[in-house]
Design a protein around this motif. Sequence first.
Motif, PDB file in Angstrom:
ATOM      1  N   GLU A   1       0.823  -1.207   0.000  1.00 53.35           N
ATOM      2  CA  GLU A   1       0.000   0.000   0.000  1.00 53.35           C
ATOM      3  C   GLU A   1       0.861   1.262   0.000  1.00 53.35           C
ATOM      4  O   GLU A   1       0.536   2.257  -0.649  1.00 53.35           O
ATOM      5  CB  GLU A   1      -0.932   0.001   1.211  1.00 53.35           C
ATOM      6  CG  GLU A   1      -2.114  -0.934   1.077  1.00 53.35           C
ATOM      7  CD  GLU A   1      -3.079  -0.483  -0.010  1.00 53.35           C
ATOM      8  OE1 GLU A   1      -3.835   0.482   0.209  1.00 53.35           O
ATOM      9  OE2 GLU A   1      -3.064  -1.099  -1.099  1.00 53.35           O
ATOM     10  N   MET A   2       1.969   1.239   0.726  1.00 46.56           N
ATOM     11  CA  MET A   2       2.843   2.403   0.757  1.00 46.56           C
ATOM     12  C   MET A   2       3.567   2.591  -0.575  1.00 46.56           C
ATOM     13  O   MET A   2       3.828   3.728  -0.995  1.00 46.56           O
ATOM     14  CB  MET A   2       3.840   2.294   1.906  1.00 46.56           C
ATOM     15  CG  MET A   2       3.228   2.539   3.280  1.00 46.56           C
ATOM     16  SD  MET A   2       2.454   4.182   3.411  1.00 46.56           S
ATOM     17  CE  MET A   2       1.941   4.176   5.128  1.00 46.56           C
ATOM     18  N   ILE A   3       3.879   1.505  -1.264  1.00 48.18           N
ATOM     19  CA  ILE A   3       4.465   1.633  -2.602  1.00 48.18           C
ATOM     20  C   ILE A   3       3.463   2.279  -3.543  1.00 48.18           C
ATOM     21  O   ILE A   3       3.795   3.188  -4.317  1.00 48.18           O
ATOM     22  CB  ILE A   3       4.900   0.257  -3.133  1.00 48.18           C
ATOM     23  CG1 ILE A   3       6.164  -0.203  -2.408  1.00 48.18           C
ATOM     24  CG2 ILE A   3       5.150   0.302  -4.641  1.00 48.18           C
ATOM     25  CD1 ILE A   3       6.623  -1.598  -2.799  1.00 48.18           C
ATOM     26  N   GLN A   4       2.206   1.813  -3.484  1.00 49.56           N
ATOM     27  CA  GLN A   4       1.182   2.406  -4.339  1.00 49.56           C
ATOM     28  C   GLN A   4       0.944   3.867  -3.973  1.00 49.56           C
ATOM     29  O   GLN A   4       0.771   4.723  -4.856  1.00 49.56           O
ATOM     30  CB  GLN A   4      -0.120   1.614  -4.218  1.00 49.56           C
ATOM     31  CG  GLN A   4      -1.244   2.099  -5.123  1.00 49.56           C
ATOM     32  CD  GLN A   4      -0.891   2.053  -6.591  1.00 49.56           C
ATOM     33  OE1 GLN A   4      -0.117   1.185  -7.016  1.00 49.56           O
ATOM     34  NE2 GLN A   4      -1.424   2.984  -7.371  1.00 49.56           N
ATOM     35  N   ALA A   5       0.953   4.173  -2.670  1.00 48.65           N
ATOM     36  CA  ALA A   5       0.778   5.567  -2.241  1.00 48.65           C
ATOM     37  C   ALA A   5       1.922   6.431  -2.761  1.00 48.65           C
ATOM     38  O   ALA A   5       1.710   7.563  -3.201  1.00 48.65           O
ATOM     39  CB  ALA A   5       0.709   5.640  -0.719  1.00 48.65           C
ATOM     40  N   ALA A   6       3.151   5.888  -2.724  1.00 53.71           N
ATOM     41  CA  ALA A   6       4.311   6.644  -3.218  1.00 53.71           C
ATOM     42  C   ALA A   6       4.181   6.938  -4.709  1.00 53.71           C
ATOM     43  O   ALA A   6       4.649   7.980  -5.190  1.00 53.71           O
ATOM     44  CB  ALA A   6       5.593   5.870  -2.935  1.00 53.71           C
ATOM     45  N   LYS A   7       3.554   6.031  -5.457  1.00 52.60           N
ATOM     46  CA  LYS A   7       3.339   6.267  -6.885  1.00 52.60           C
ATOM     47  C   LYS A   7       2.260   7.318  -7.134  1.00 52.60           C
ATOM     48  O   LYS A   7       2.310   8.053  -8.127  1.00 52.60           O
ATOM     49  CB  LYS A   7       2.959   4.951  -7.573  1.00 52.60           C
ATOM     50  CG  LYS A   7       4.080   3.923  -7.591  1.00 52.60           C
ATOM     51  CD  LYS A   7       3.628   2.609  -8.206  1.00 52.60           C
ATOM     52  CE  LYS A   7       4.760   1.590  -8.231  1.00 52.60           C
ATOM     53  NZ  LYS A   7       4.320   0.271  -8.780  1.00 52.60           N
TER      54      LYS A   7
END
Length: 724
Positions: free
Chosen positions: A207-213
């Motif tokens: 989820e944090m990877i997707q948020a970073a994107k």
Amino acid sequence: MKRNIAIWMLGGLLGGTALLSSCADSLDSDKYFDDRRTLESVFTDINQTNGWLAQAYSFLKGPLADVTTKENNGAGLHCFADDMYYGDRDPNRGDNYDYMNSYNAFKQGDYDENYGSAAWINAYKGIYQASIFIHNIDRNIKLTAEDREDLKGQARFVRAYYYWLLLRRYGPVPIMPDEGADYTLSYSELSIPRSTYEECAEYISSEMIQAAKELKSWSRHNENTDAESMVRPTKGAALATRALAYIYAASPLANGQLKNGSHPAGVTDNVAKALVNKDGTPLLSLTYDESKWARAAAACRDVMECDAHYELYHAGVNNVDNRTTGYPKTIKPYDDGDFSTKNWPDGYADIDPYLSYRDLFNGVVGLDNSEIIFSRGYNSGGEWHTSVDGFVTHEMPNTLFGFNCHGLTQKMVDAYYMNDGTDCPGKDSEMNGGDGSERRQGWTASRGQYPASKYPPLGVGVSMQYAEREPRFYACVAFNGSYWWNANTDVSNHYMQIFYWRGTTTSSSESNVTTTQNNGYNNTSYYLRTGIGCKKWVNPNDWRTVRDGNDYSHIVHKWEPAIRYADILLMYSEALNELTSTYQVASWDGSKTYNISRDVSEMKRGIRPVRCRAGLPDYTAEEYGSVDLLRKKIKRERMIEFLGEGKRYYDLRRWMDAPIEESIPIYGCNVLMTANQKDEFQKVVPIYSLPTVFSDKMYFWPICTSELKRNCNLVQNPGWKYND
């Protein structure tokens, strides 16, 4: 399809098997919207859309804040481990004593399953609020596609951040359906069991990877923006939270025992075997996986090499002695032949380590600095502001109208180094035998054997045990005879020495110090149990006019350092130190691959900046060469660096060091002694009014019985009751 918000929320609540309250309005969304409005009307209006997201953020305050004195009537409990204590809620209060909220109950695990339950409830409220936002923000075509994506990233970050806070506090938790479930089904049909620790960590990571994107900004420290925008999450904050989840998942509590047997045999199995779902699924790993340390190191490196360009805060050399306003002349750090010969960031020749550390926490530095990665601000609903103000006022002495009861243990005082990086003489000698050395004897004087002028920043009449210590010591430790500032314009003495021995100090020809109010033992709750106070968070301009009441008007606002770069650096070195092999780990976006191993030069990337900013020499080649020695050094560095930031409490648990460290009796000065018995006062003795024990049930907080009753597949943490 239009759907009434109340129905949607009820579906969400039941989808979580009523992990929250069973009534739909428990999400508090009626603060912004009534239950007759549809999702379409909310998410096609810009103001209402922003209001919904603001509500998702709002649950981060209070019991979910890292540093607070608002949880459980006055004590931010996870700020107190073996380093700090609070003393205003114990049997000496003299009023209606509430044992359940006392230090004694907290330290002995003598509280029930409903104690502190608001953290669980508020986190899931925030999770559902954010989930609804994620699935509906694209309705708002009044916003640009770029703005919608950034807002979605913010909501995704805050949702995953709630899961991180839950994981750290309660261990593995249920991961809720991404969308609302069928609310017509029964509770038993919708019951969701706890996910494993690894599943929770991986969910937070993804989820944090997707948020970073989705998020558009890497950091806020280069942005000229308002306070509200400064606390919004960034790409860097998302990647940093991911690193935190991974370092916890790699640590012994969630990752079996370390191969080198550095933790008590059987401890890991006892906890892990007891924490299983009803179908027998273990929620903590029973086997050790070294690659998890490599994964955590790579996640830290993602932050270290990202476009945010984070750096530790540092203040320049101060050549003017303005001690009465809180800015004394810089004390030149130790000449180590390394840091002392170079300017920042390679050395400390051109910085003031004392101010570099102190001013990061006391409100002098705003969020627009390069070290704070994520903060919940100081004014979220007024909660954070008043919480830190409360923390400060509990630290301040009686003379300054403080509560004079948040203090440090002798173990914490001994953890600080001497200014040359060596241990203080007599370190831990009363607690576990130490190294056989003896504590320094003698006192500073205006003339005589130890002239105070040669031992800055000590004044006259101070124990030599507090001389020549590292800069962070003087930024944090309120030792007997230390100076406090008073910016109140109605007083004449703005720079006063405060002593903590029993009885009122009178003038003397040698010390020339007069204390008009008793700051030592006085048979009330307003005294330091160990005779050692804390100054972290205190600003030279903080002052009060009365002790009782909410007199915070002259307390400088402070920002919460929820995640700061020093944490990432030390976690990176900690993870690398545990490796015996080399691993290839992809970066967060797959753009490159890291070679991760126990590389001393890489470990120094994490350790040297923290030591340099602290004004201390680097570790020796012997210490870097030994896994065991370096592990001890890093743990000690974290204990010092993150005092009072809510880190130590959880570090001891993830390392599985709590059974030992939190069972050692608390020591301090002999506070029953007067100024005429100063040598006896300074003798280190056990403080029996501050008991401390540890049992397996104290690894994780209990889940409240009401949630267990509503979810038939939700299991309780080991050692706590399942129901009433």
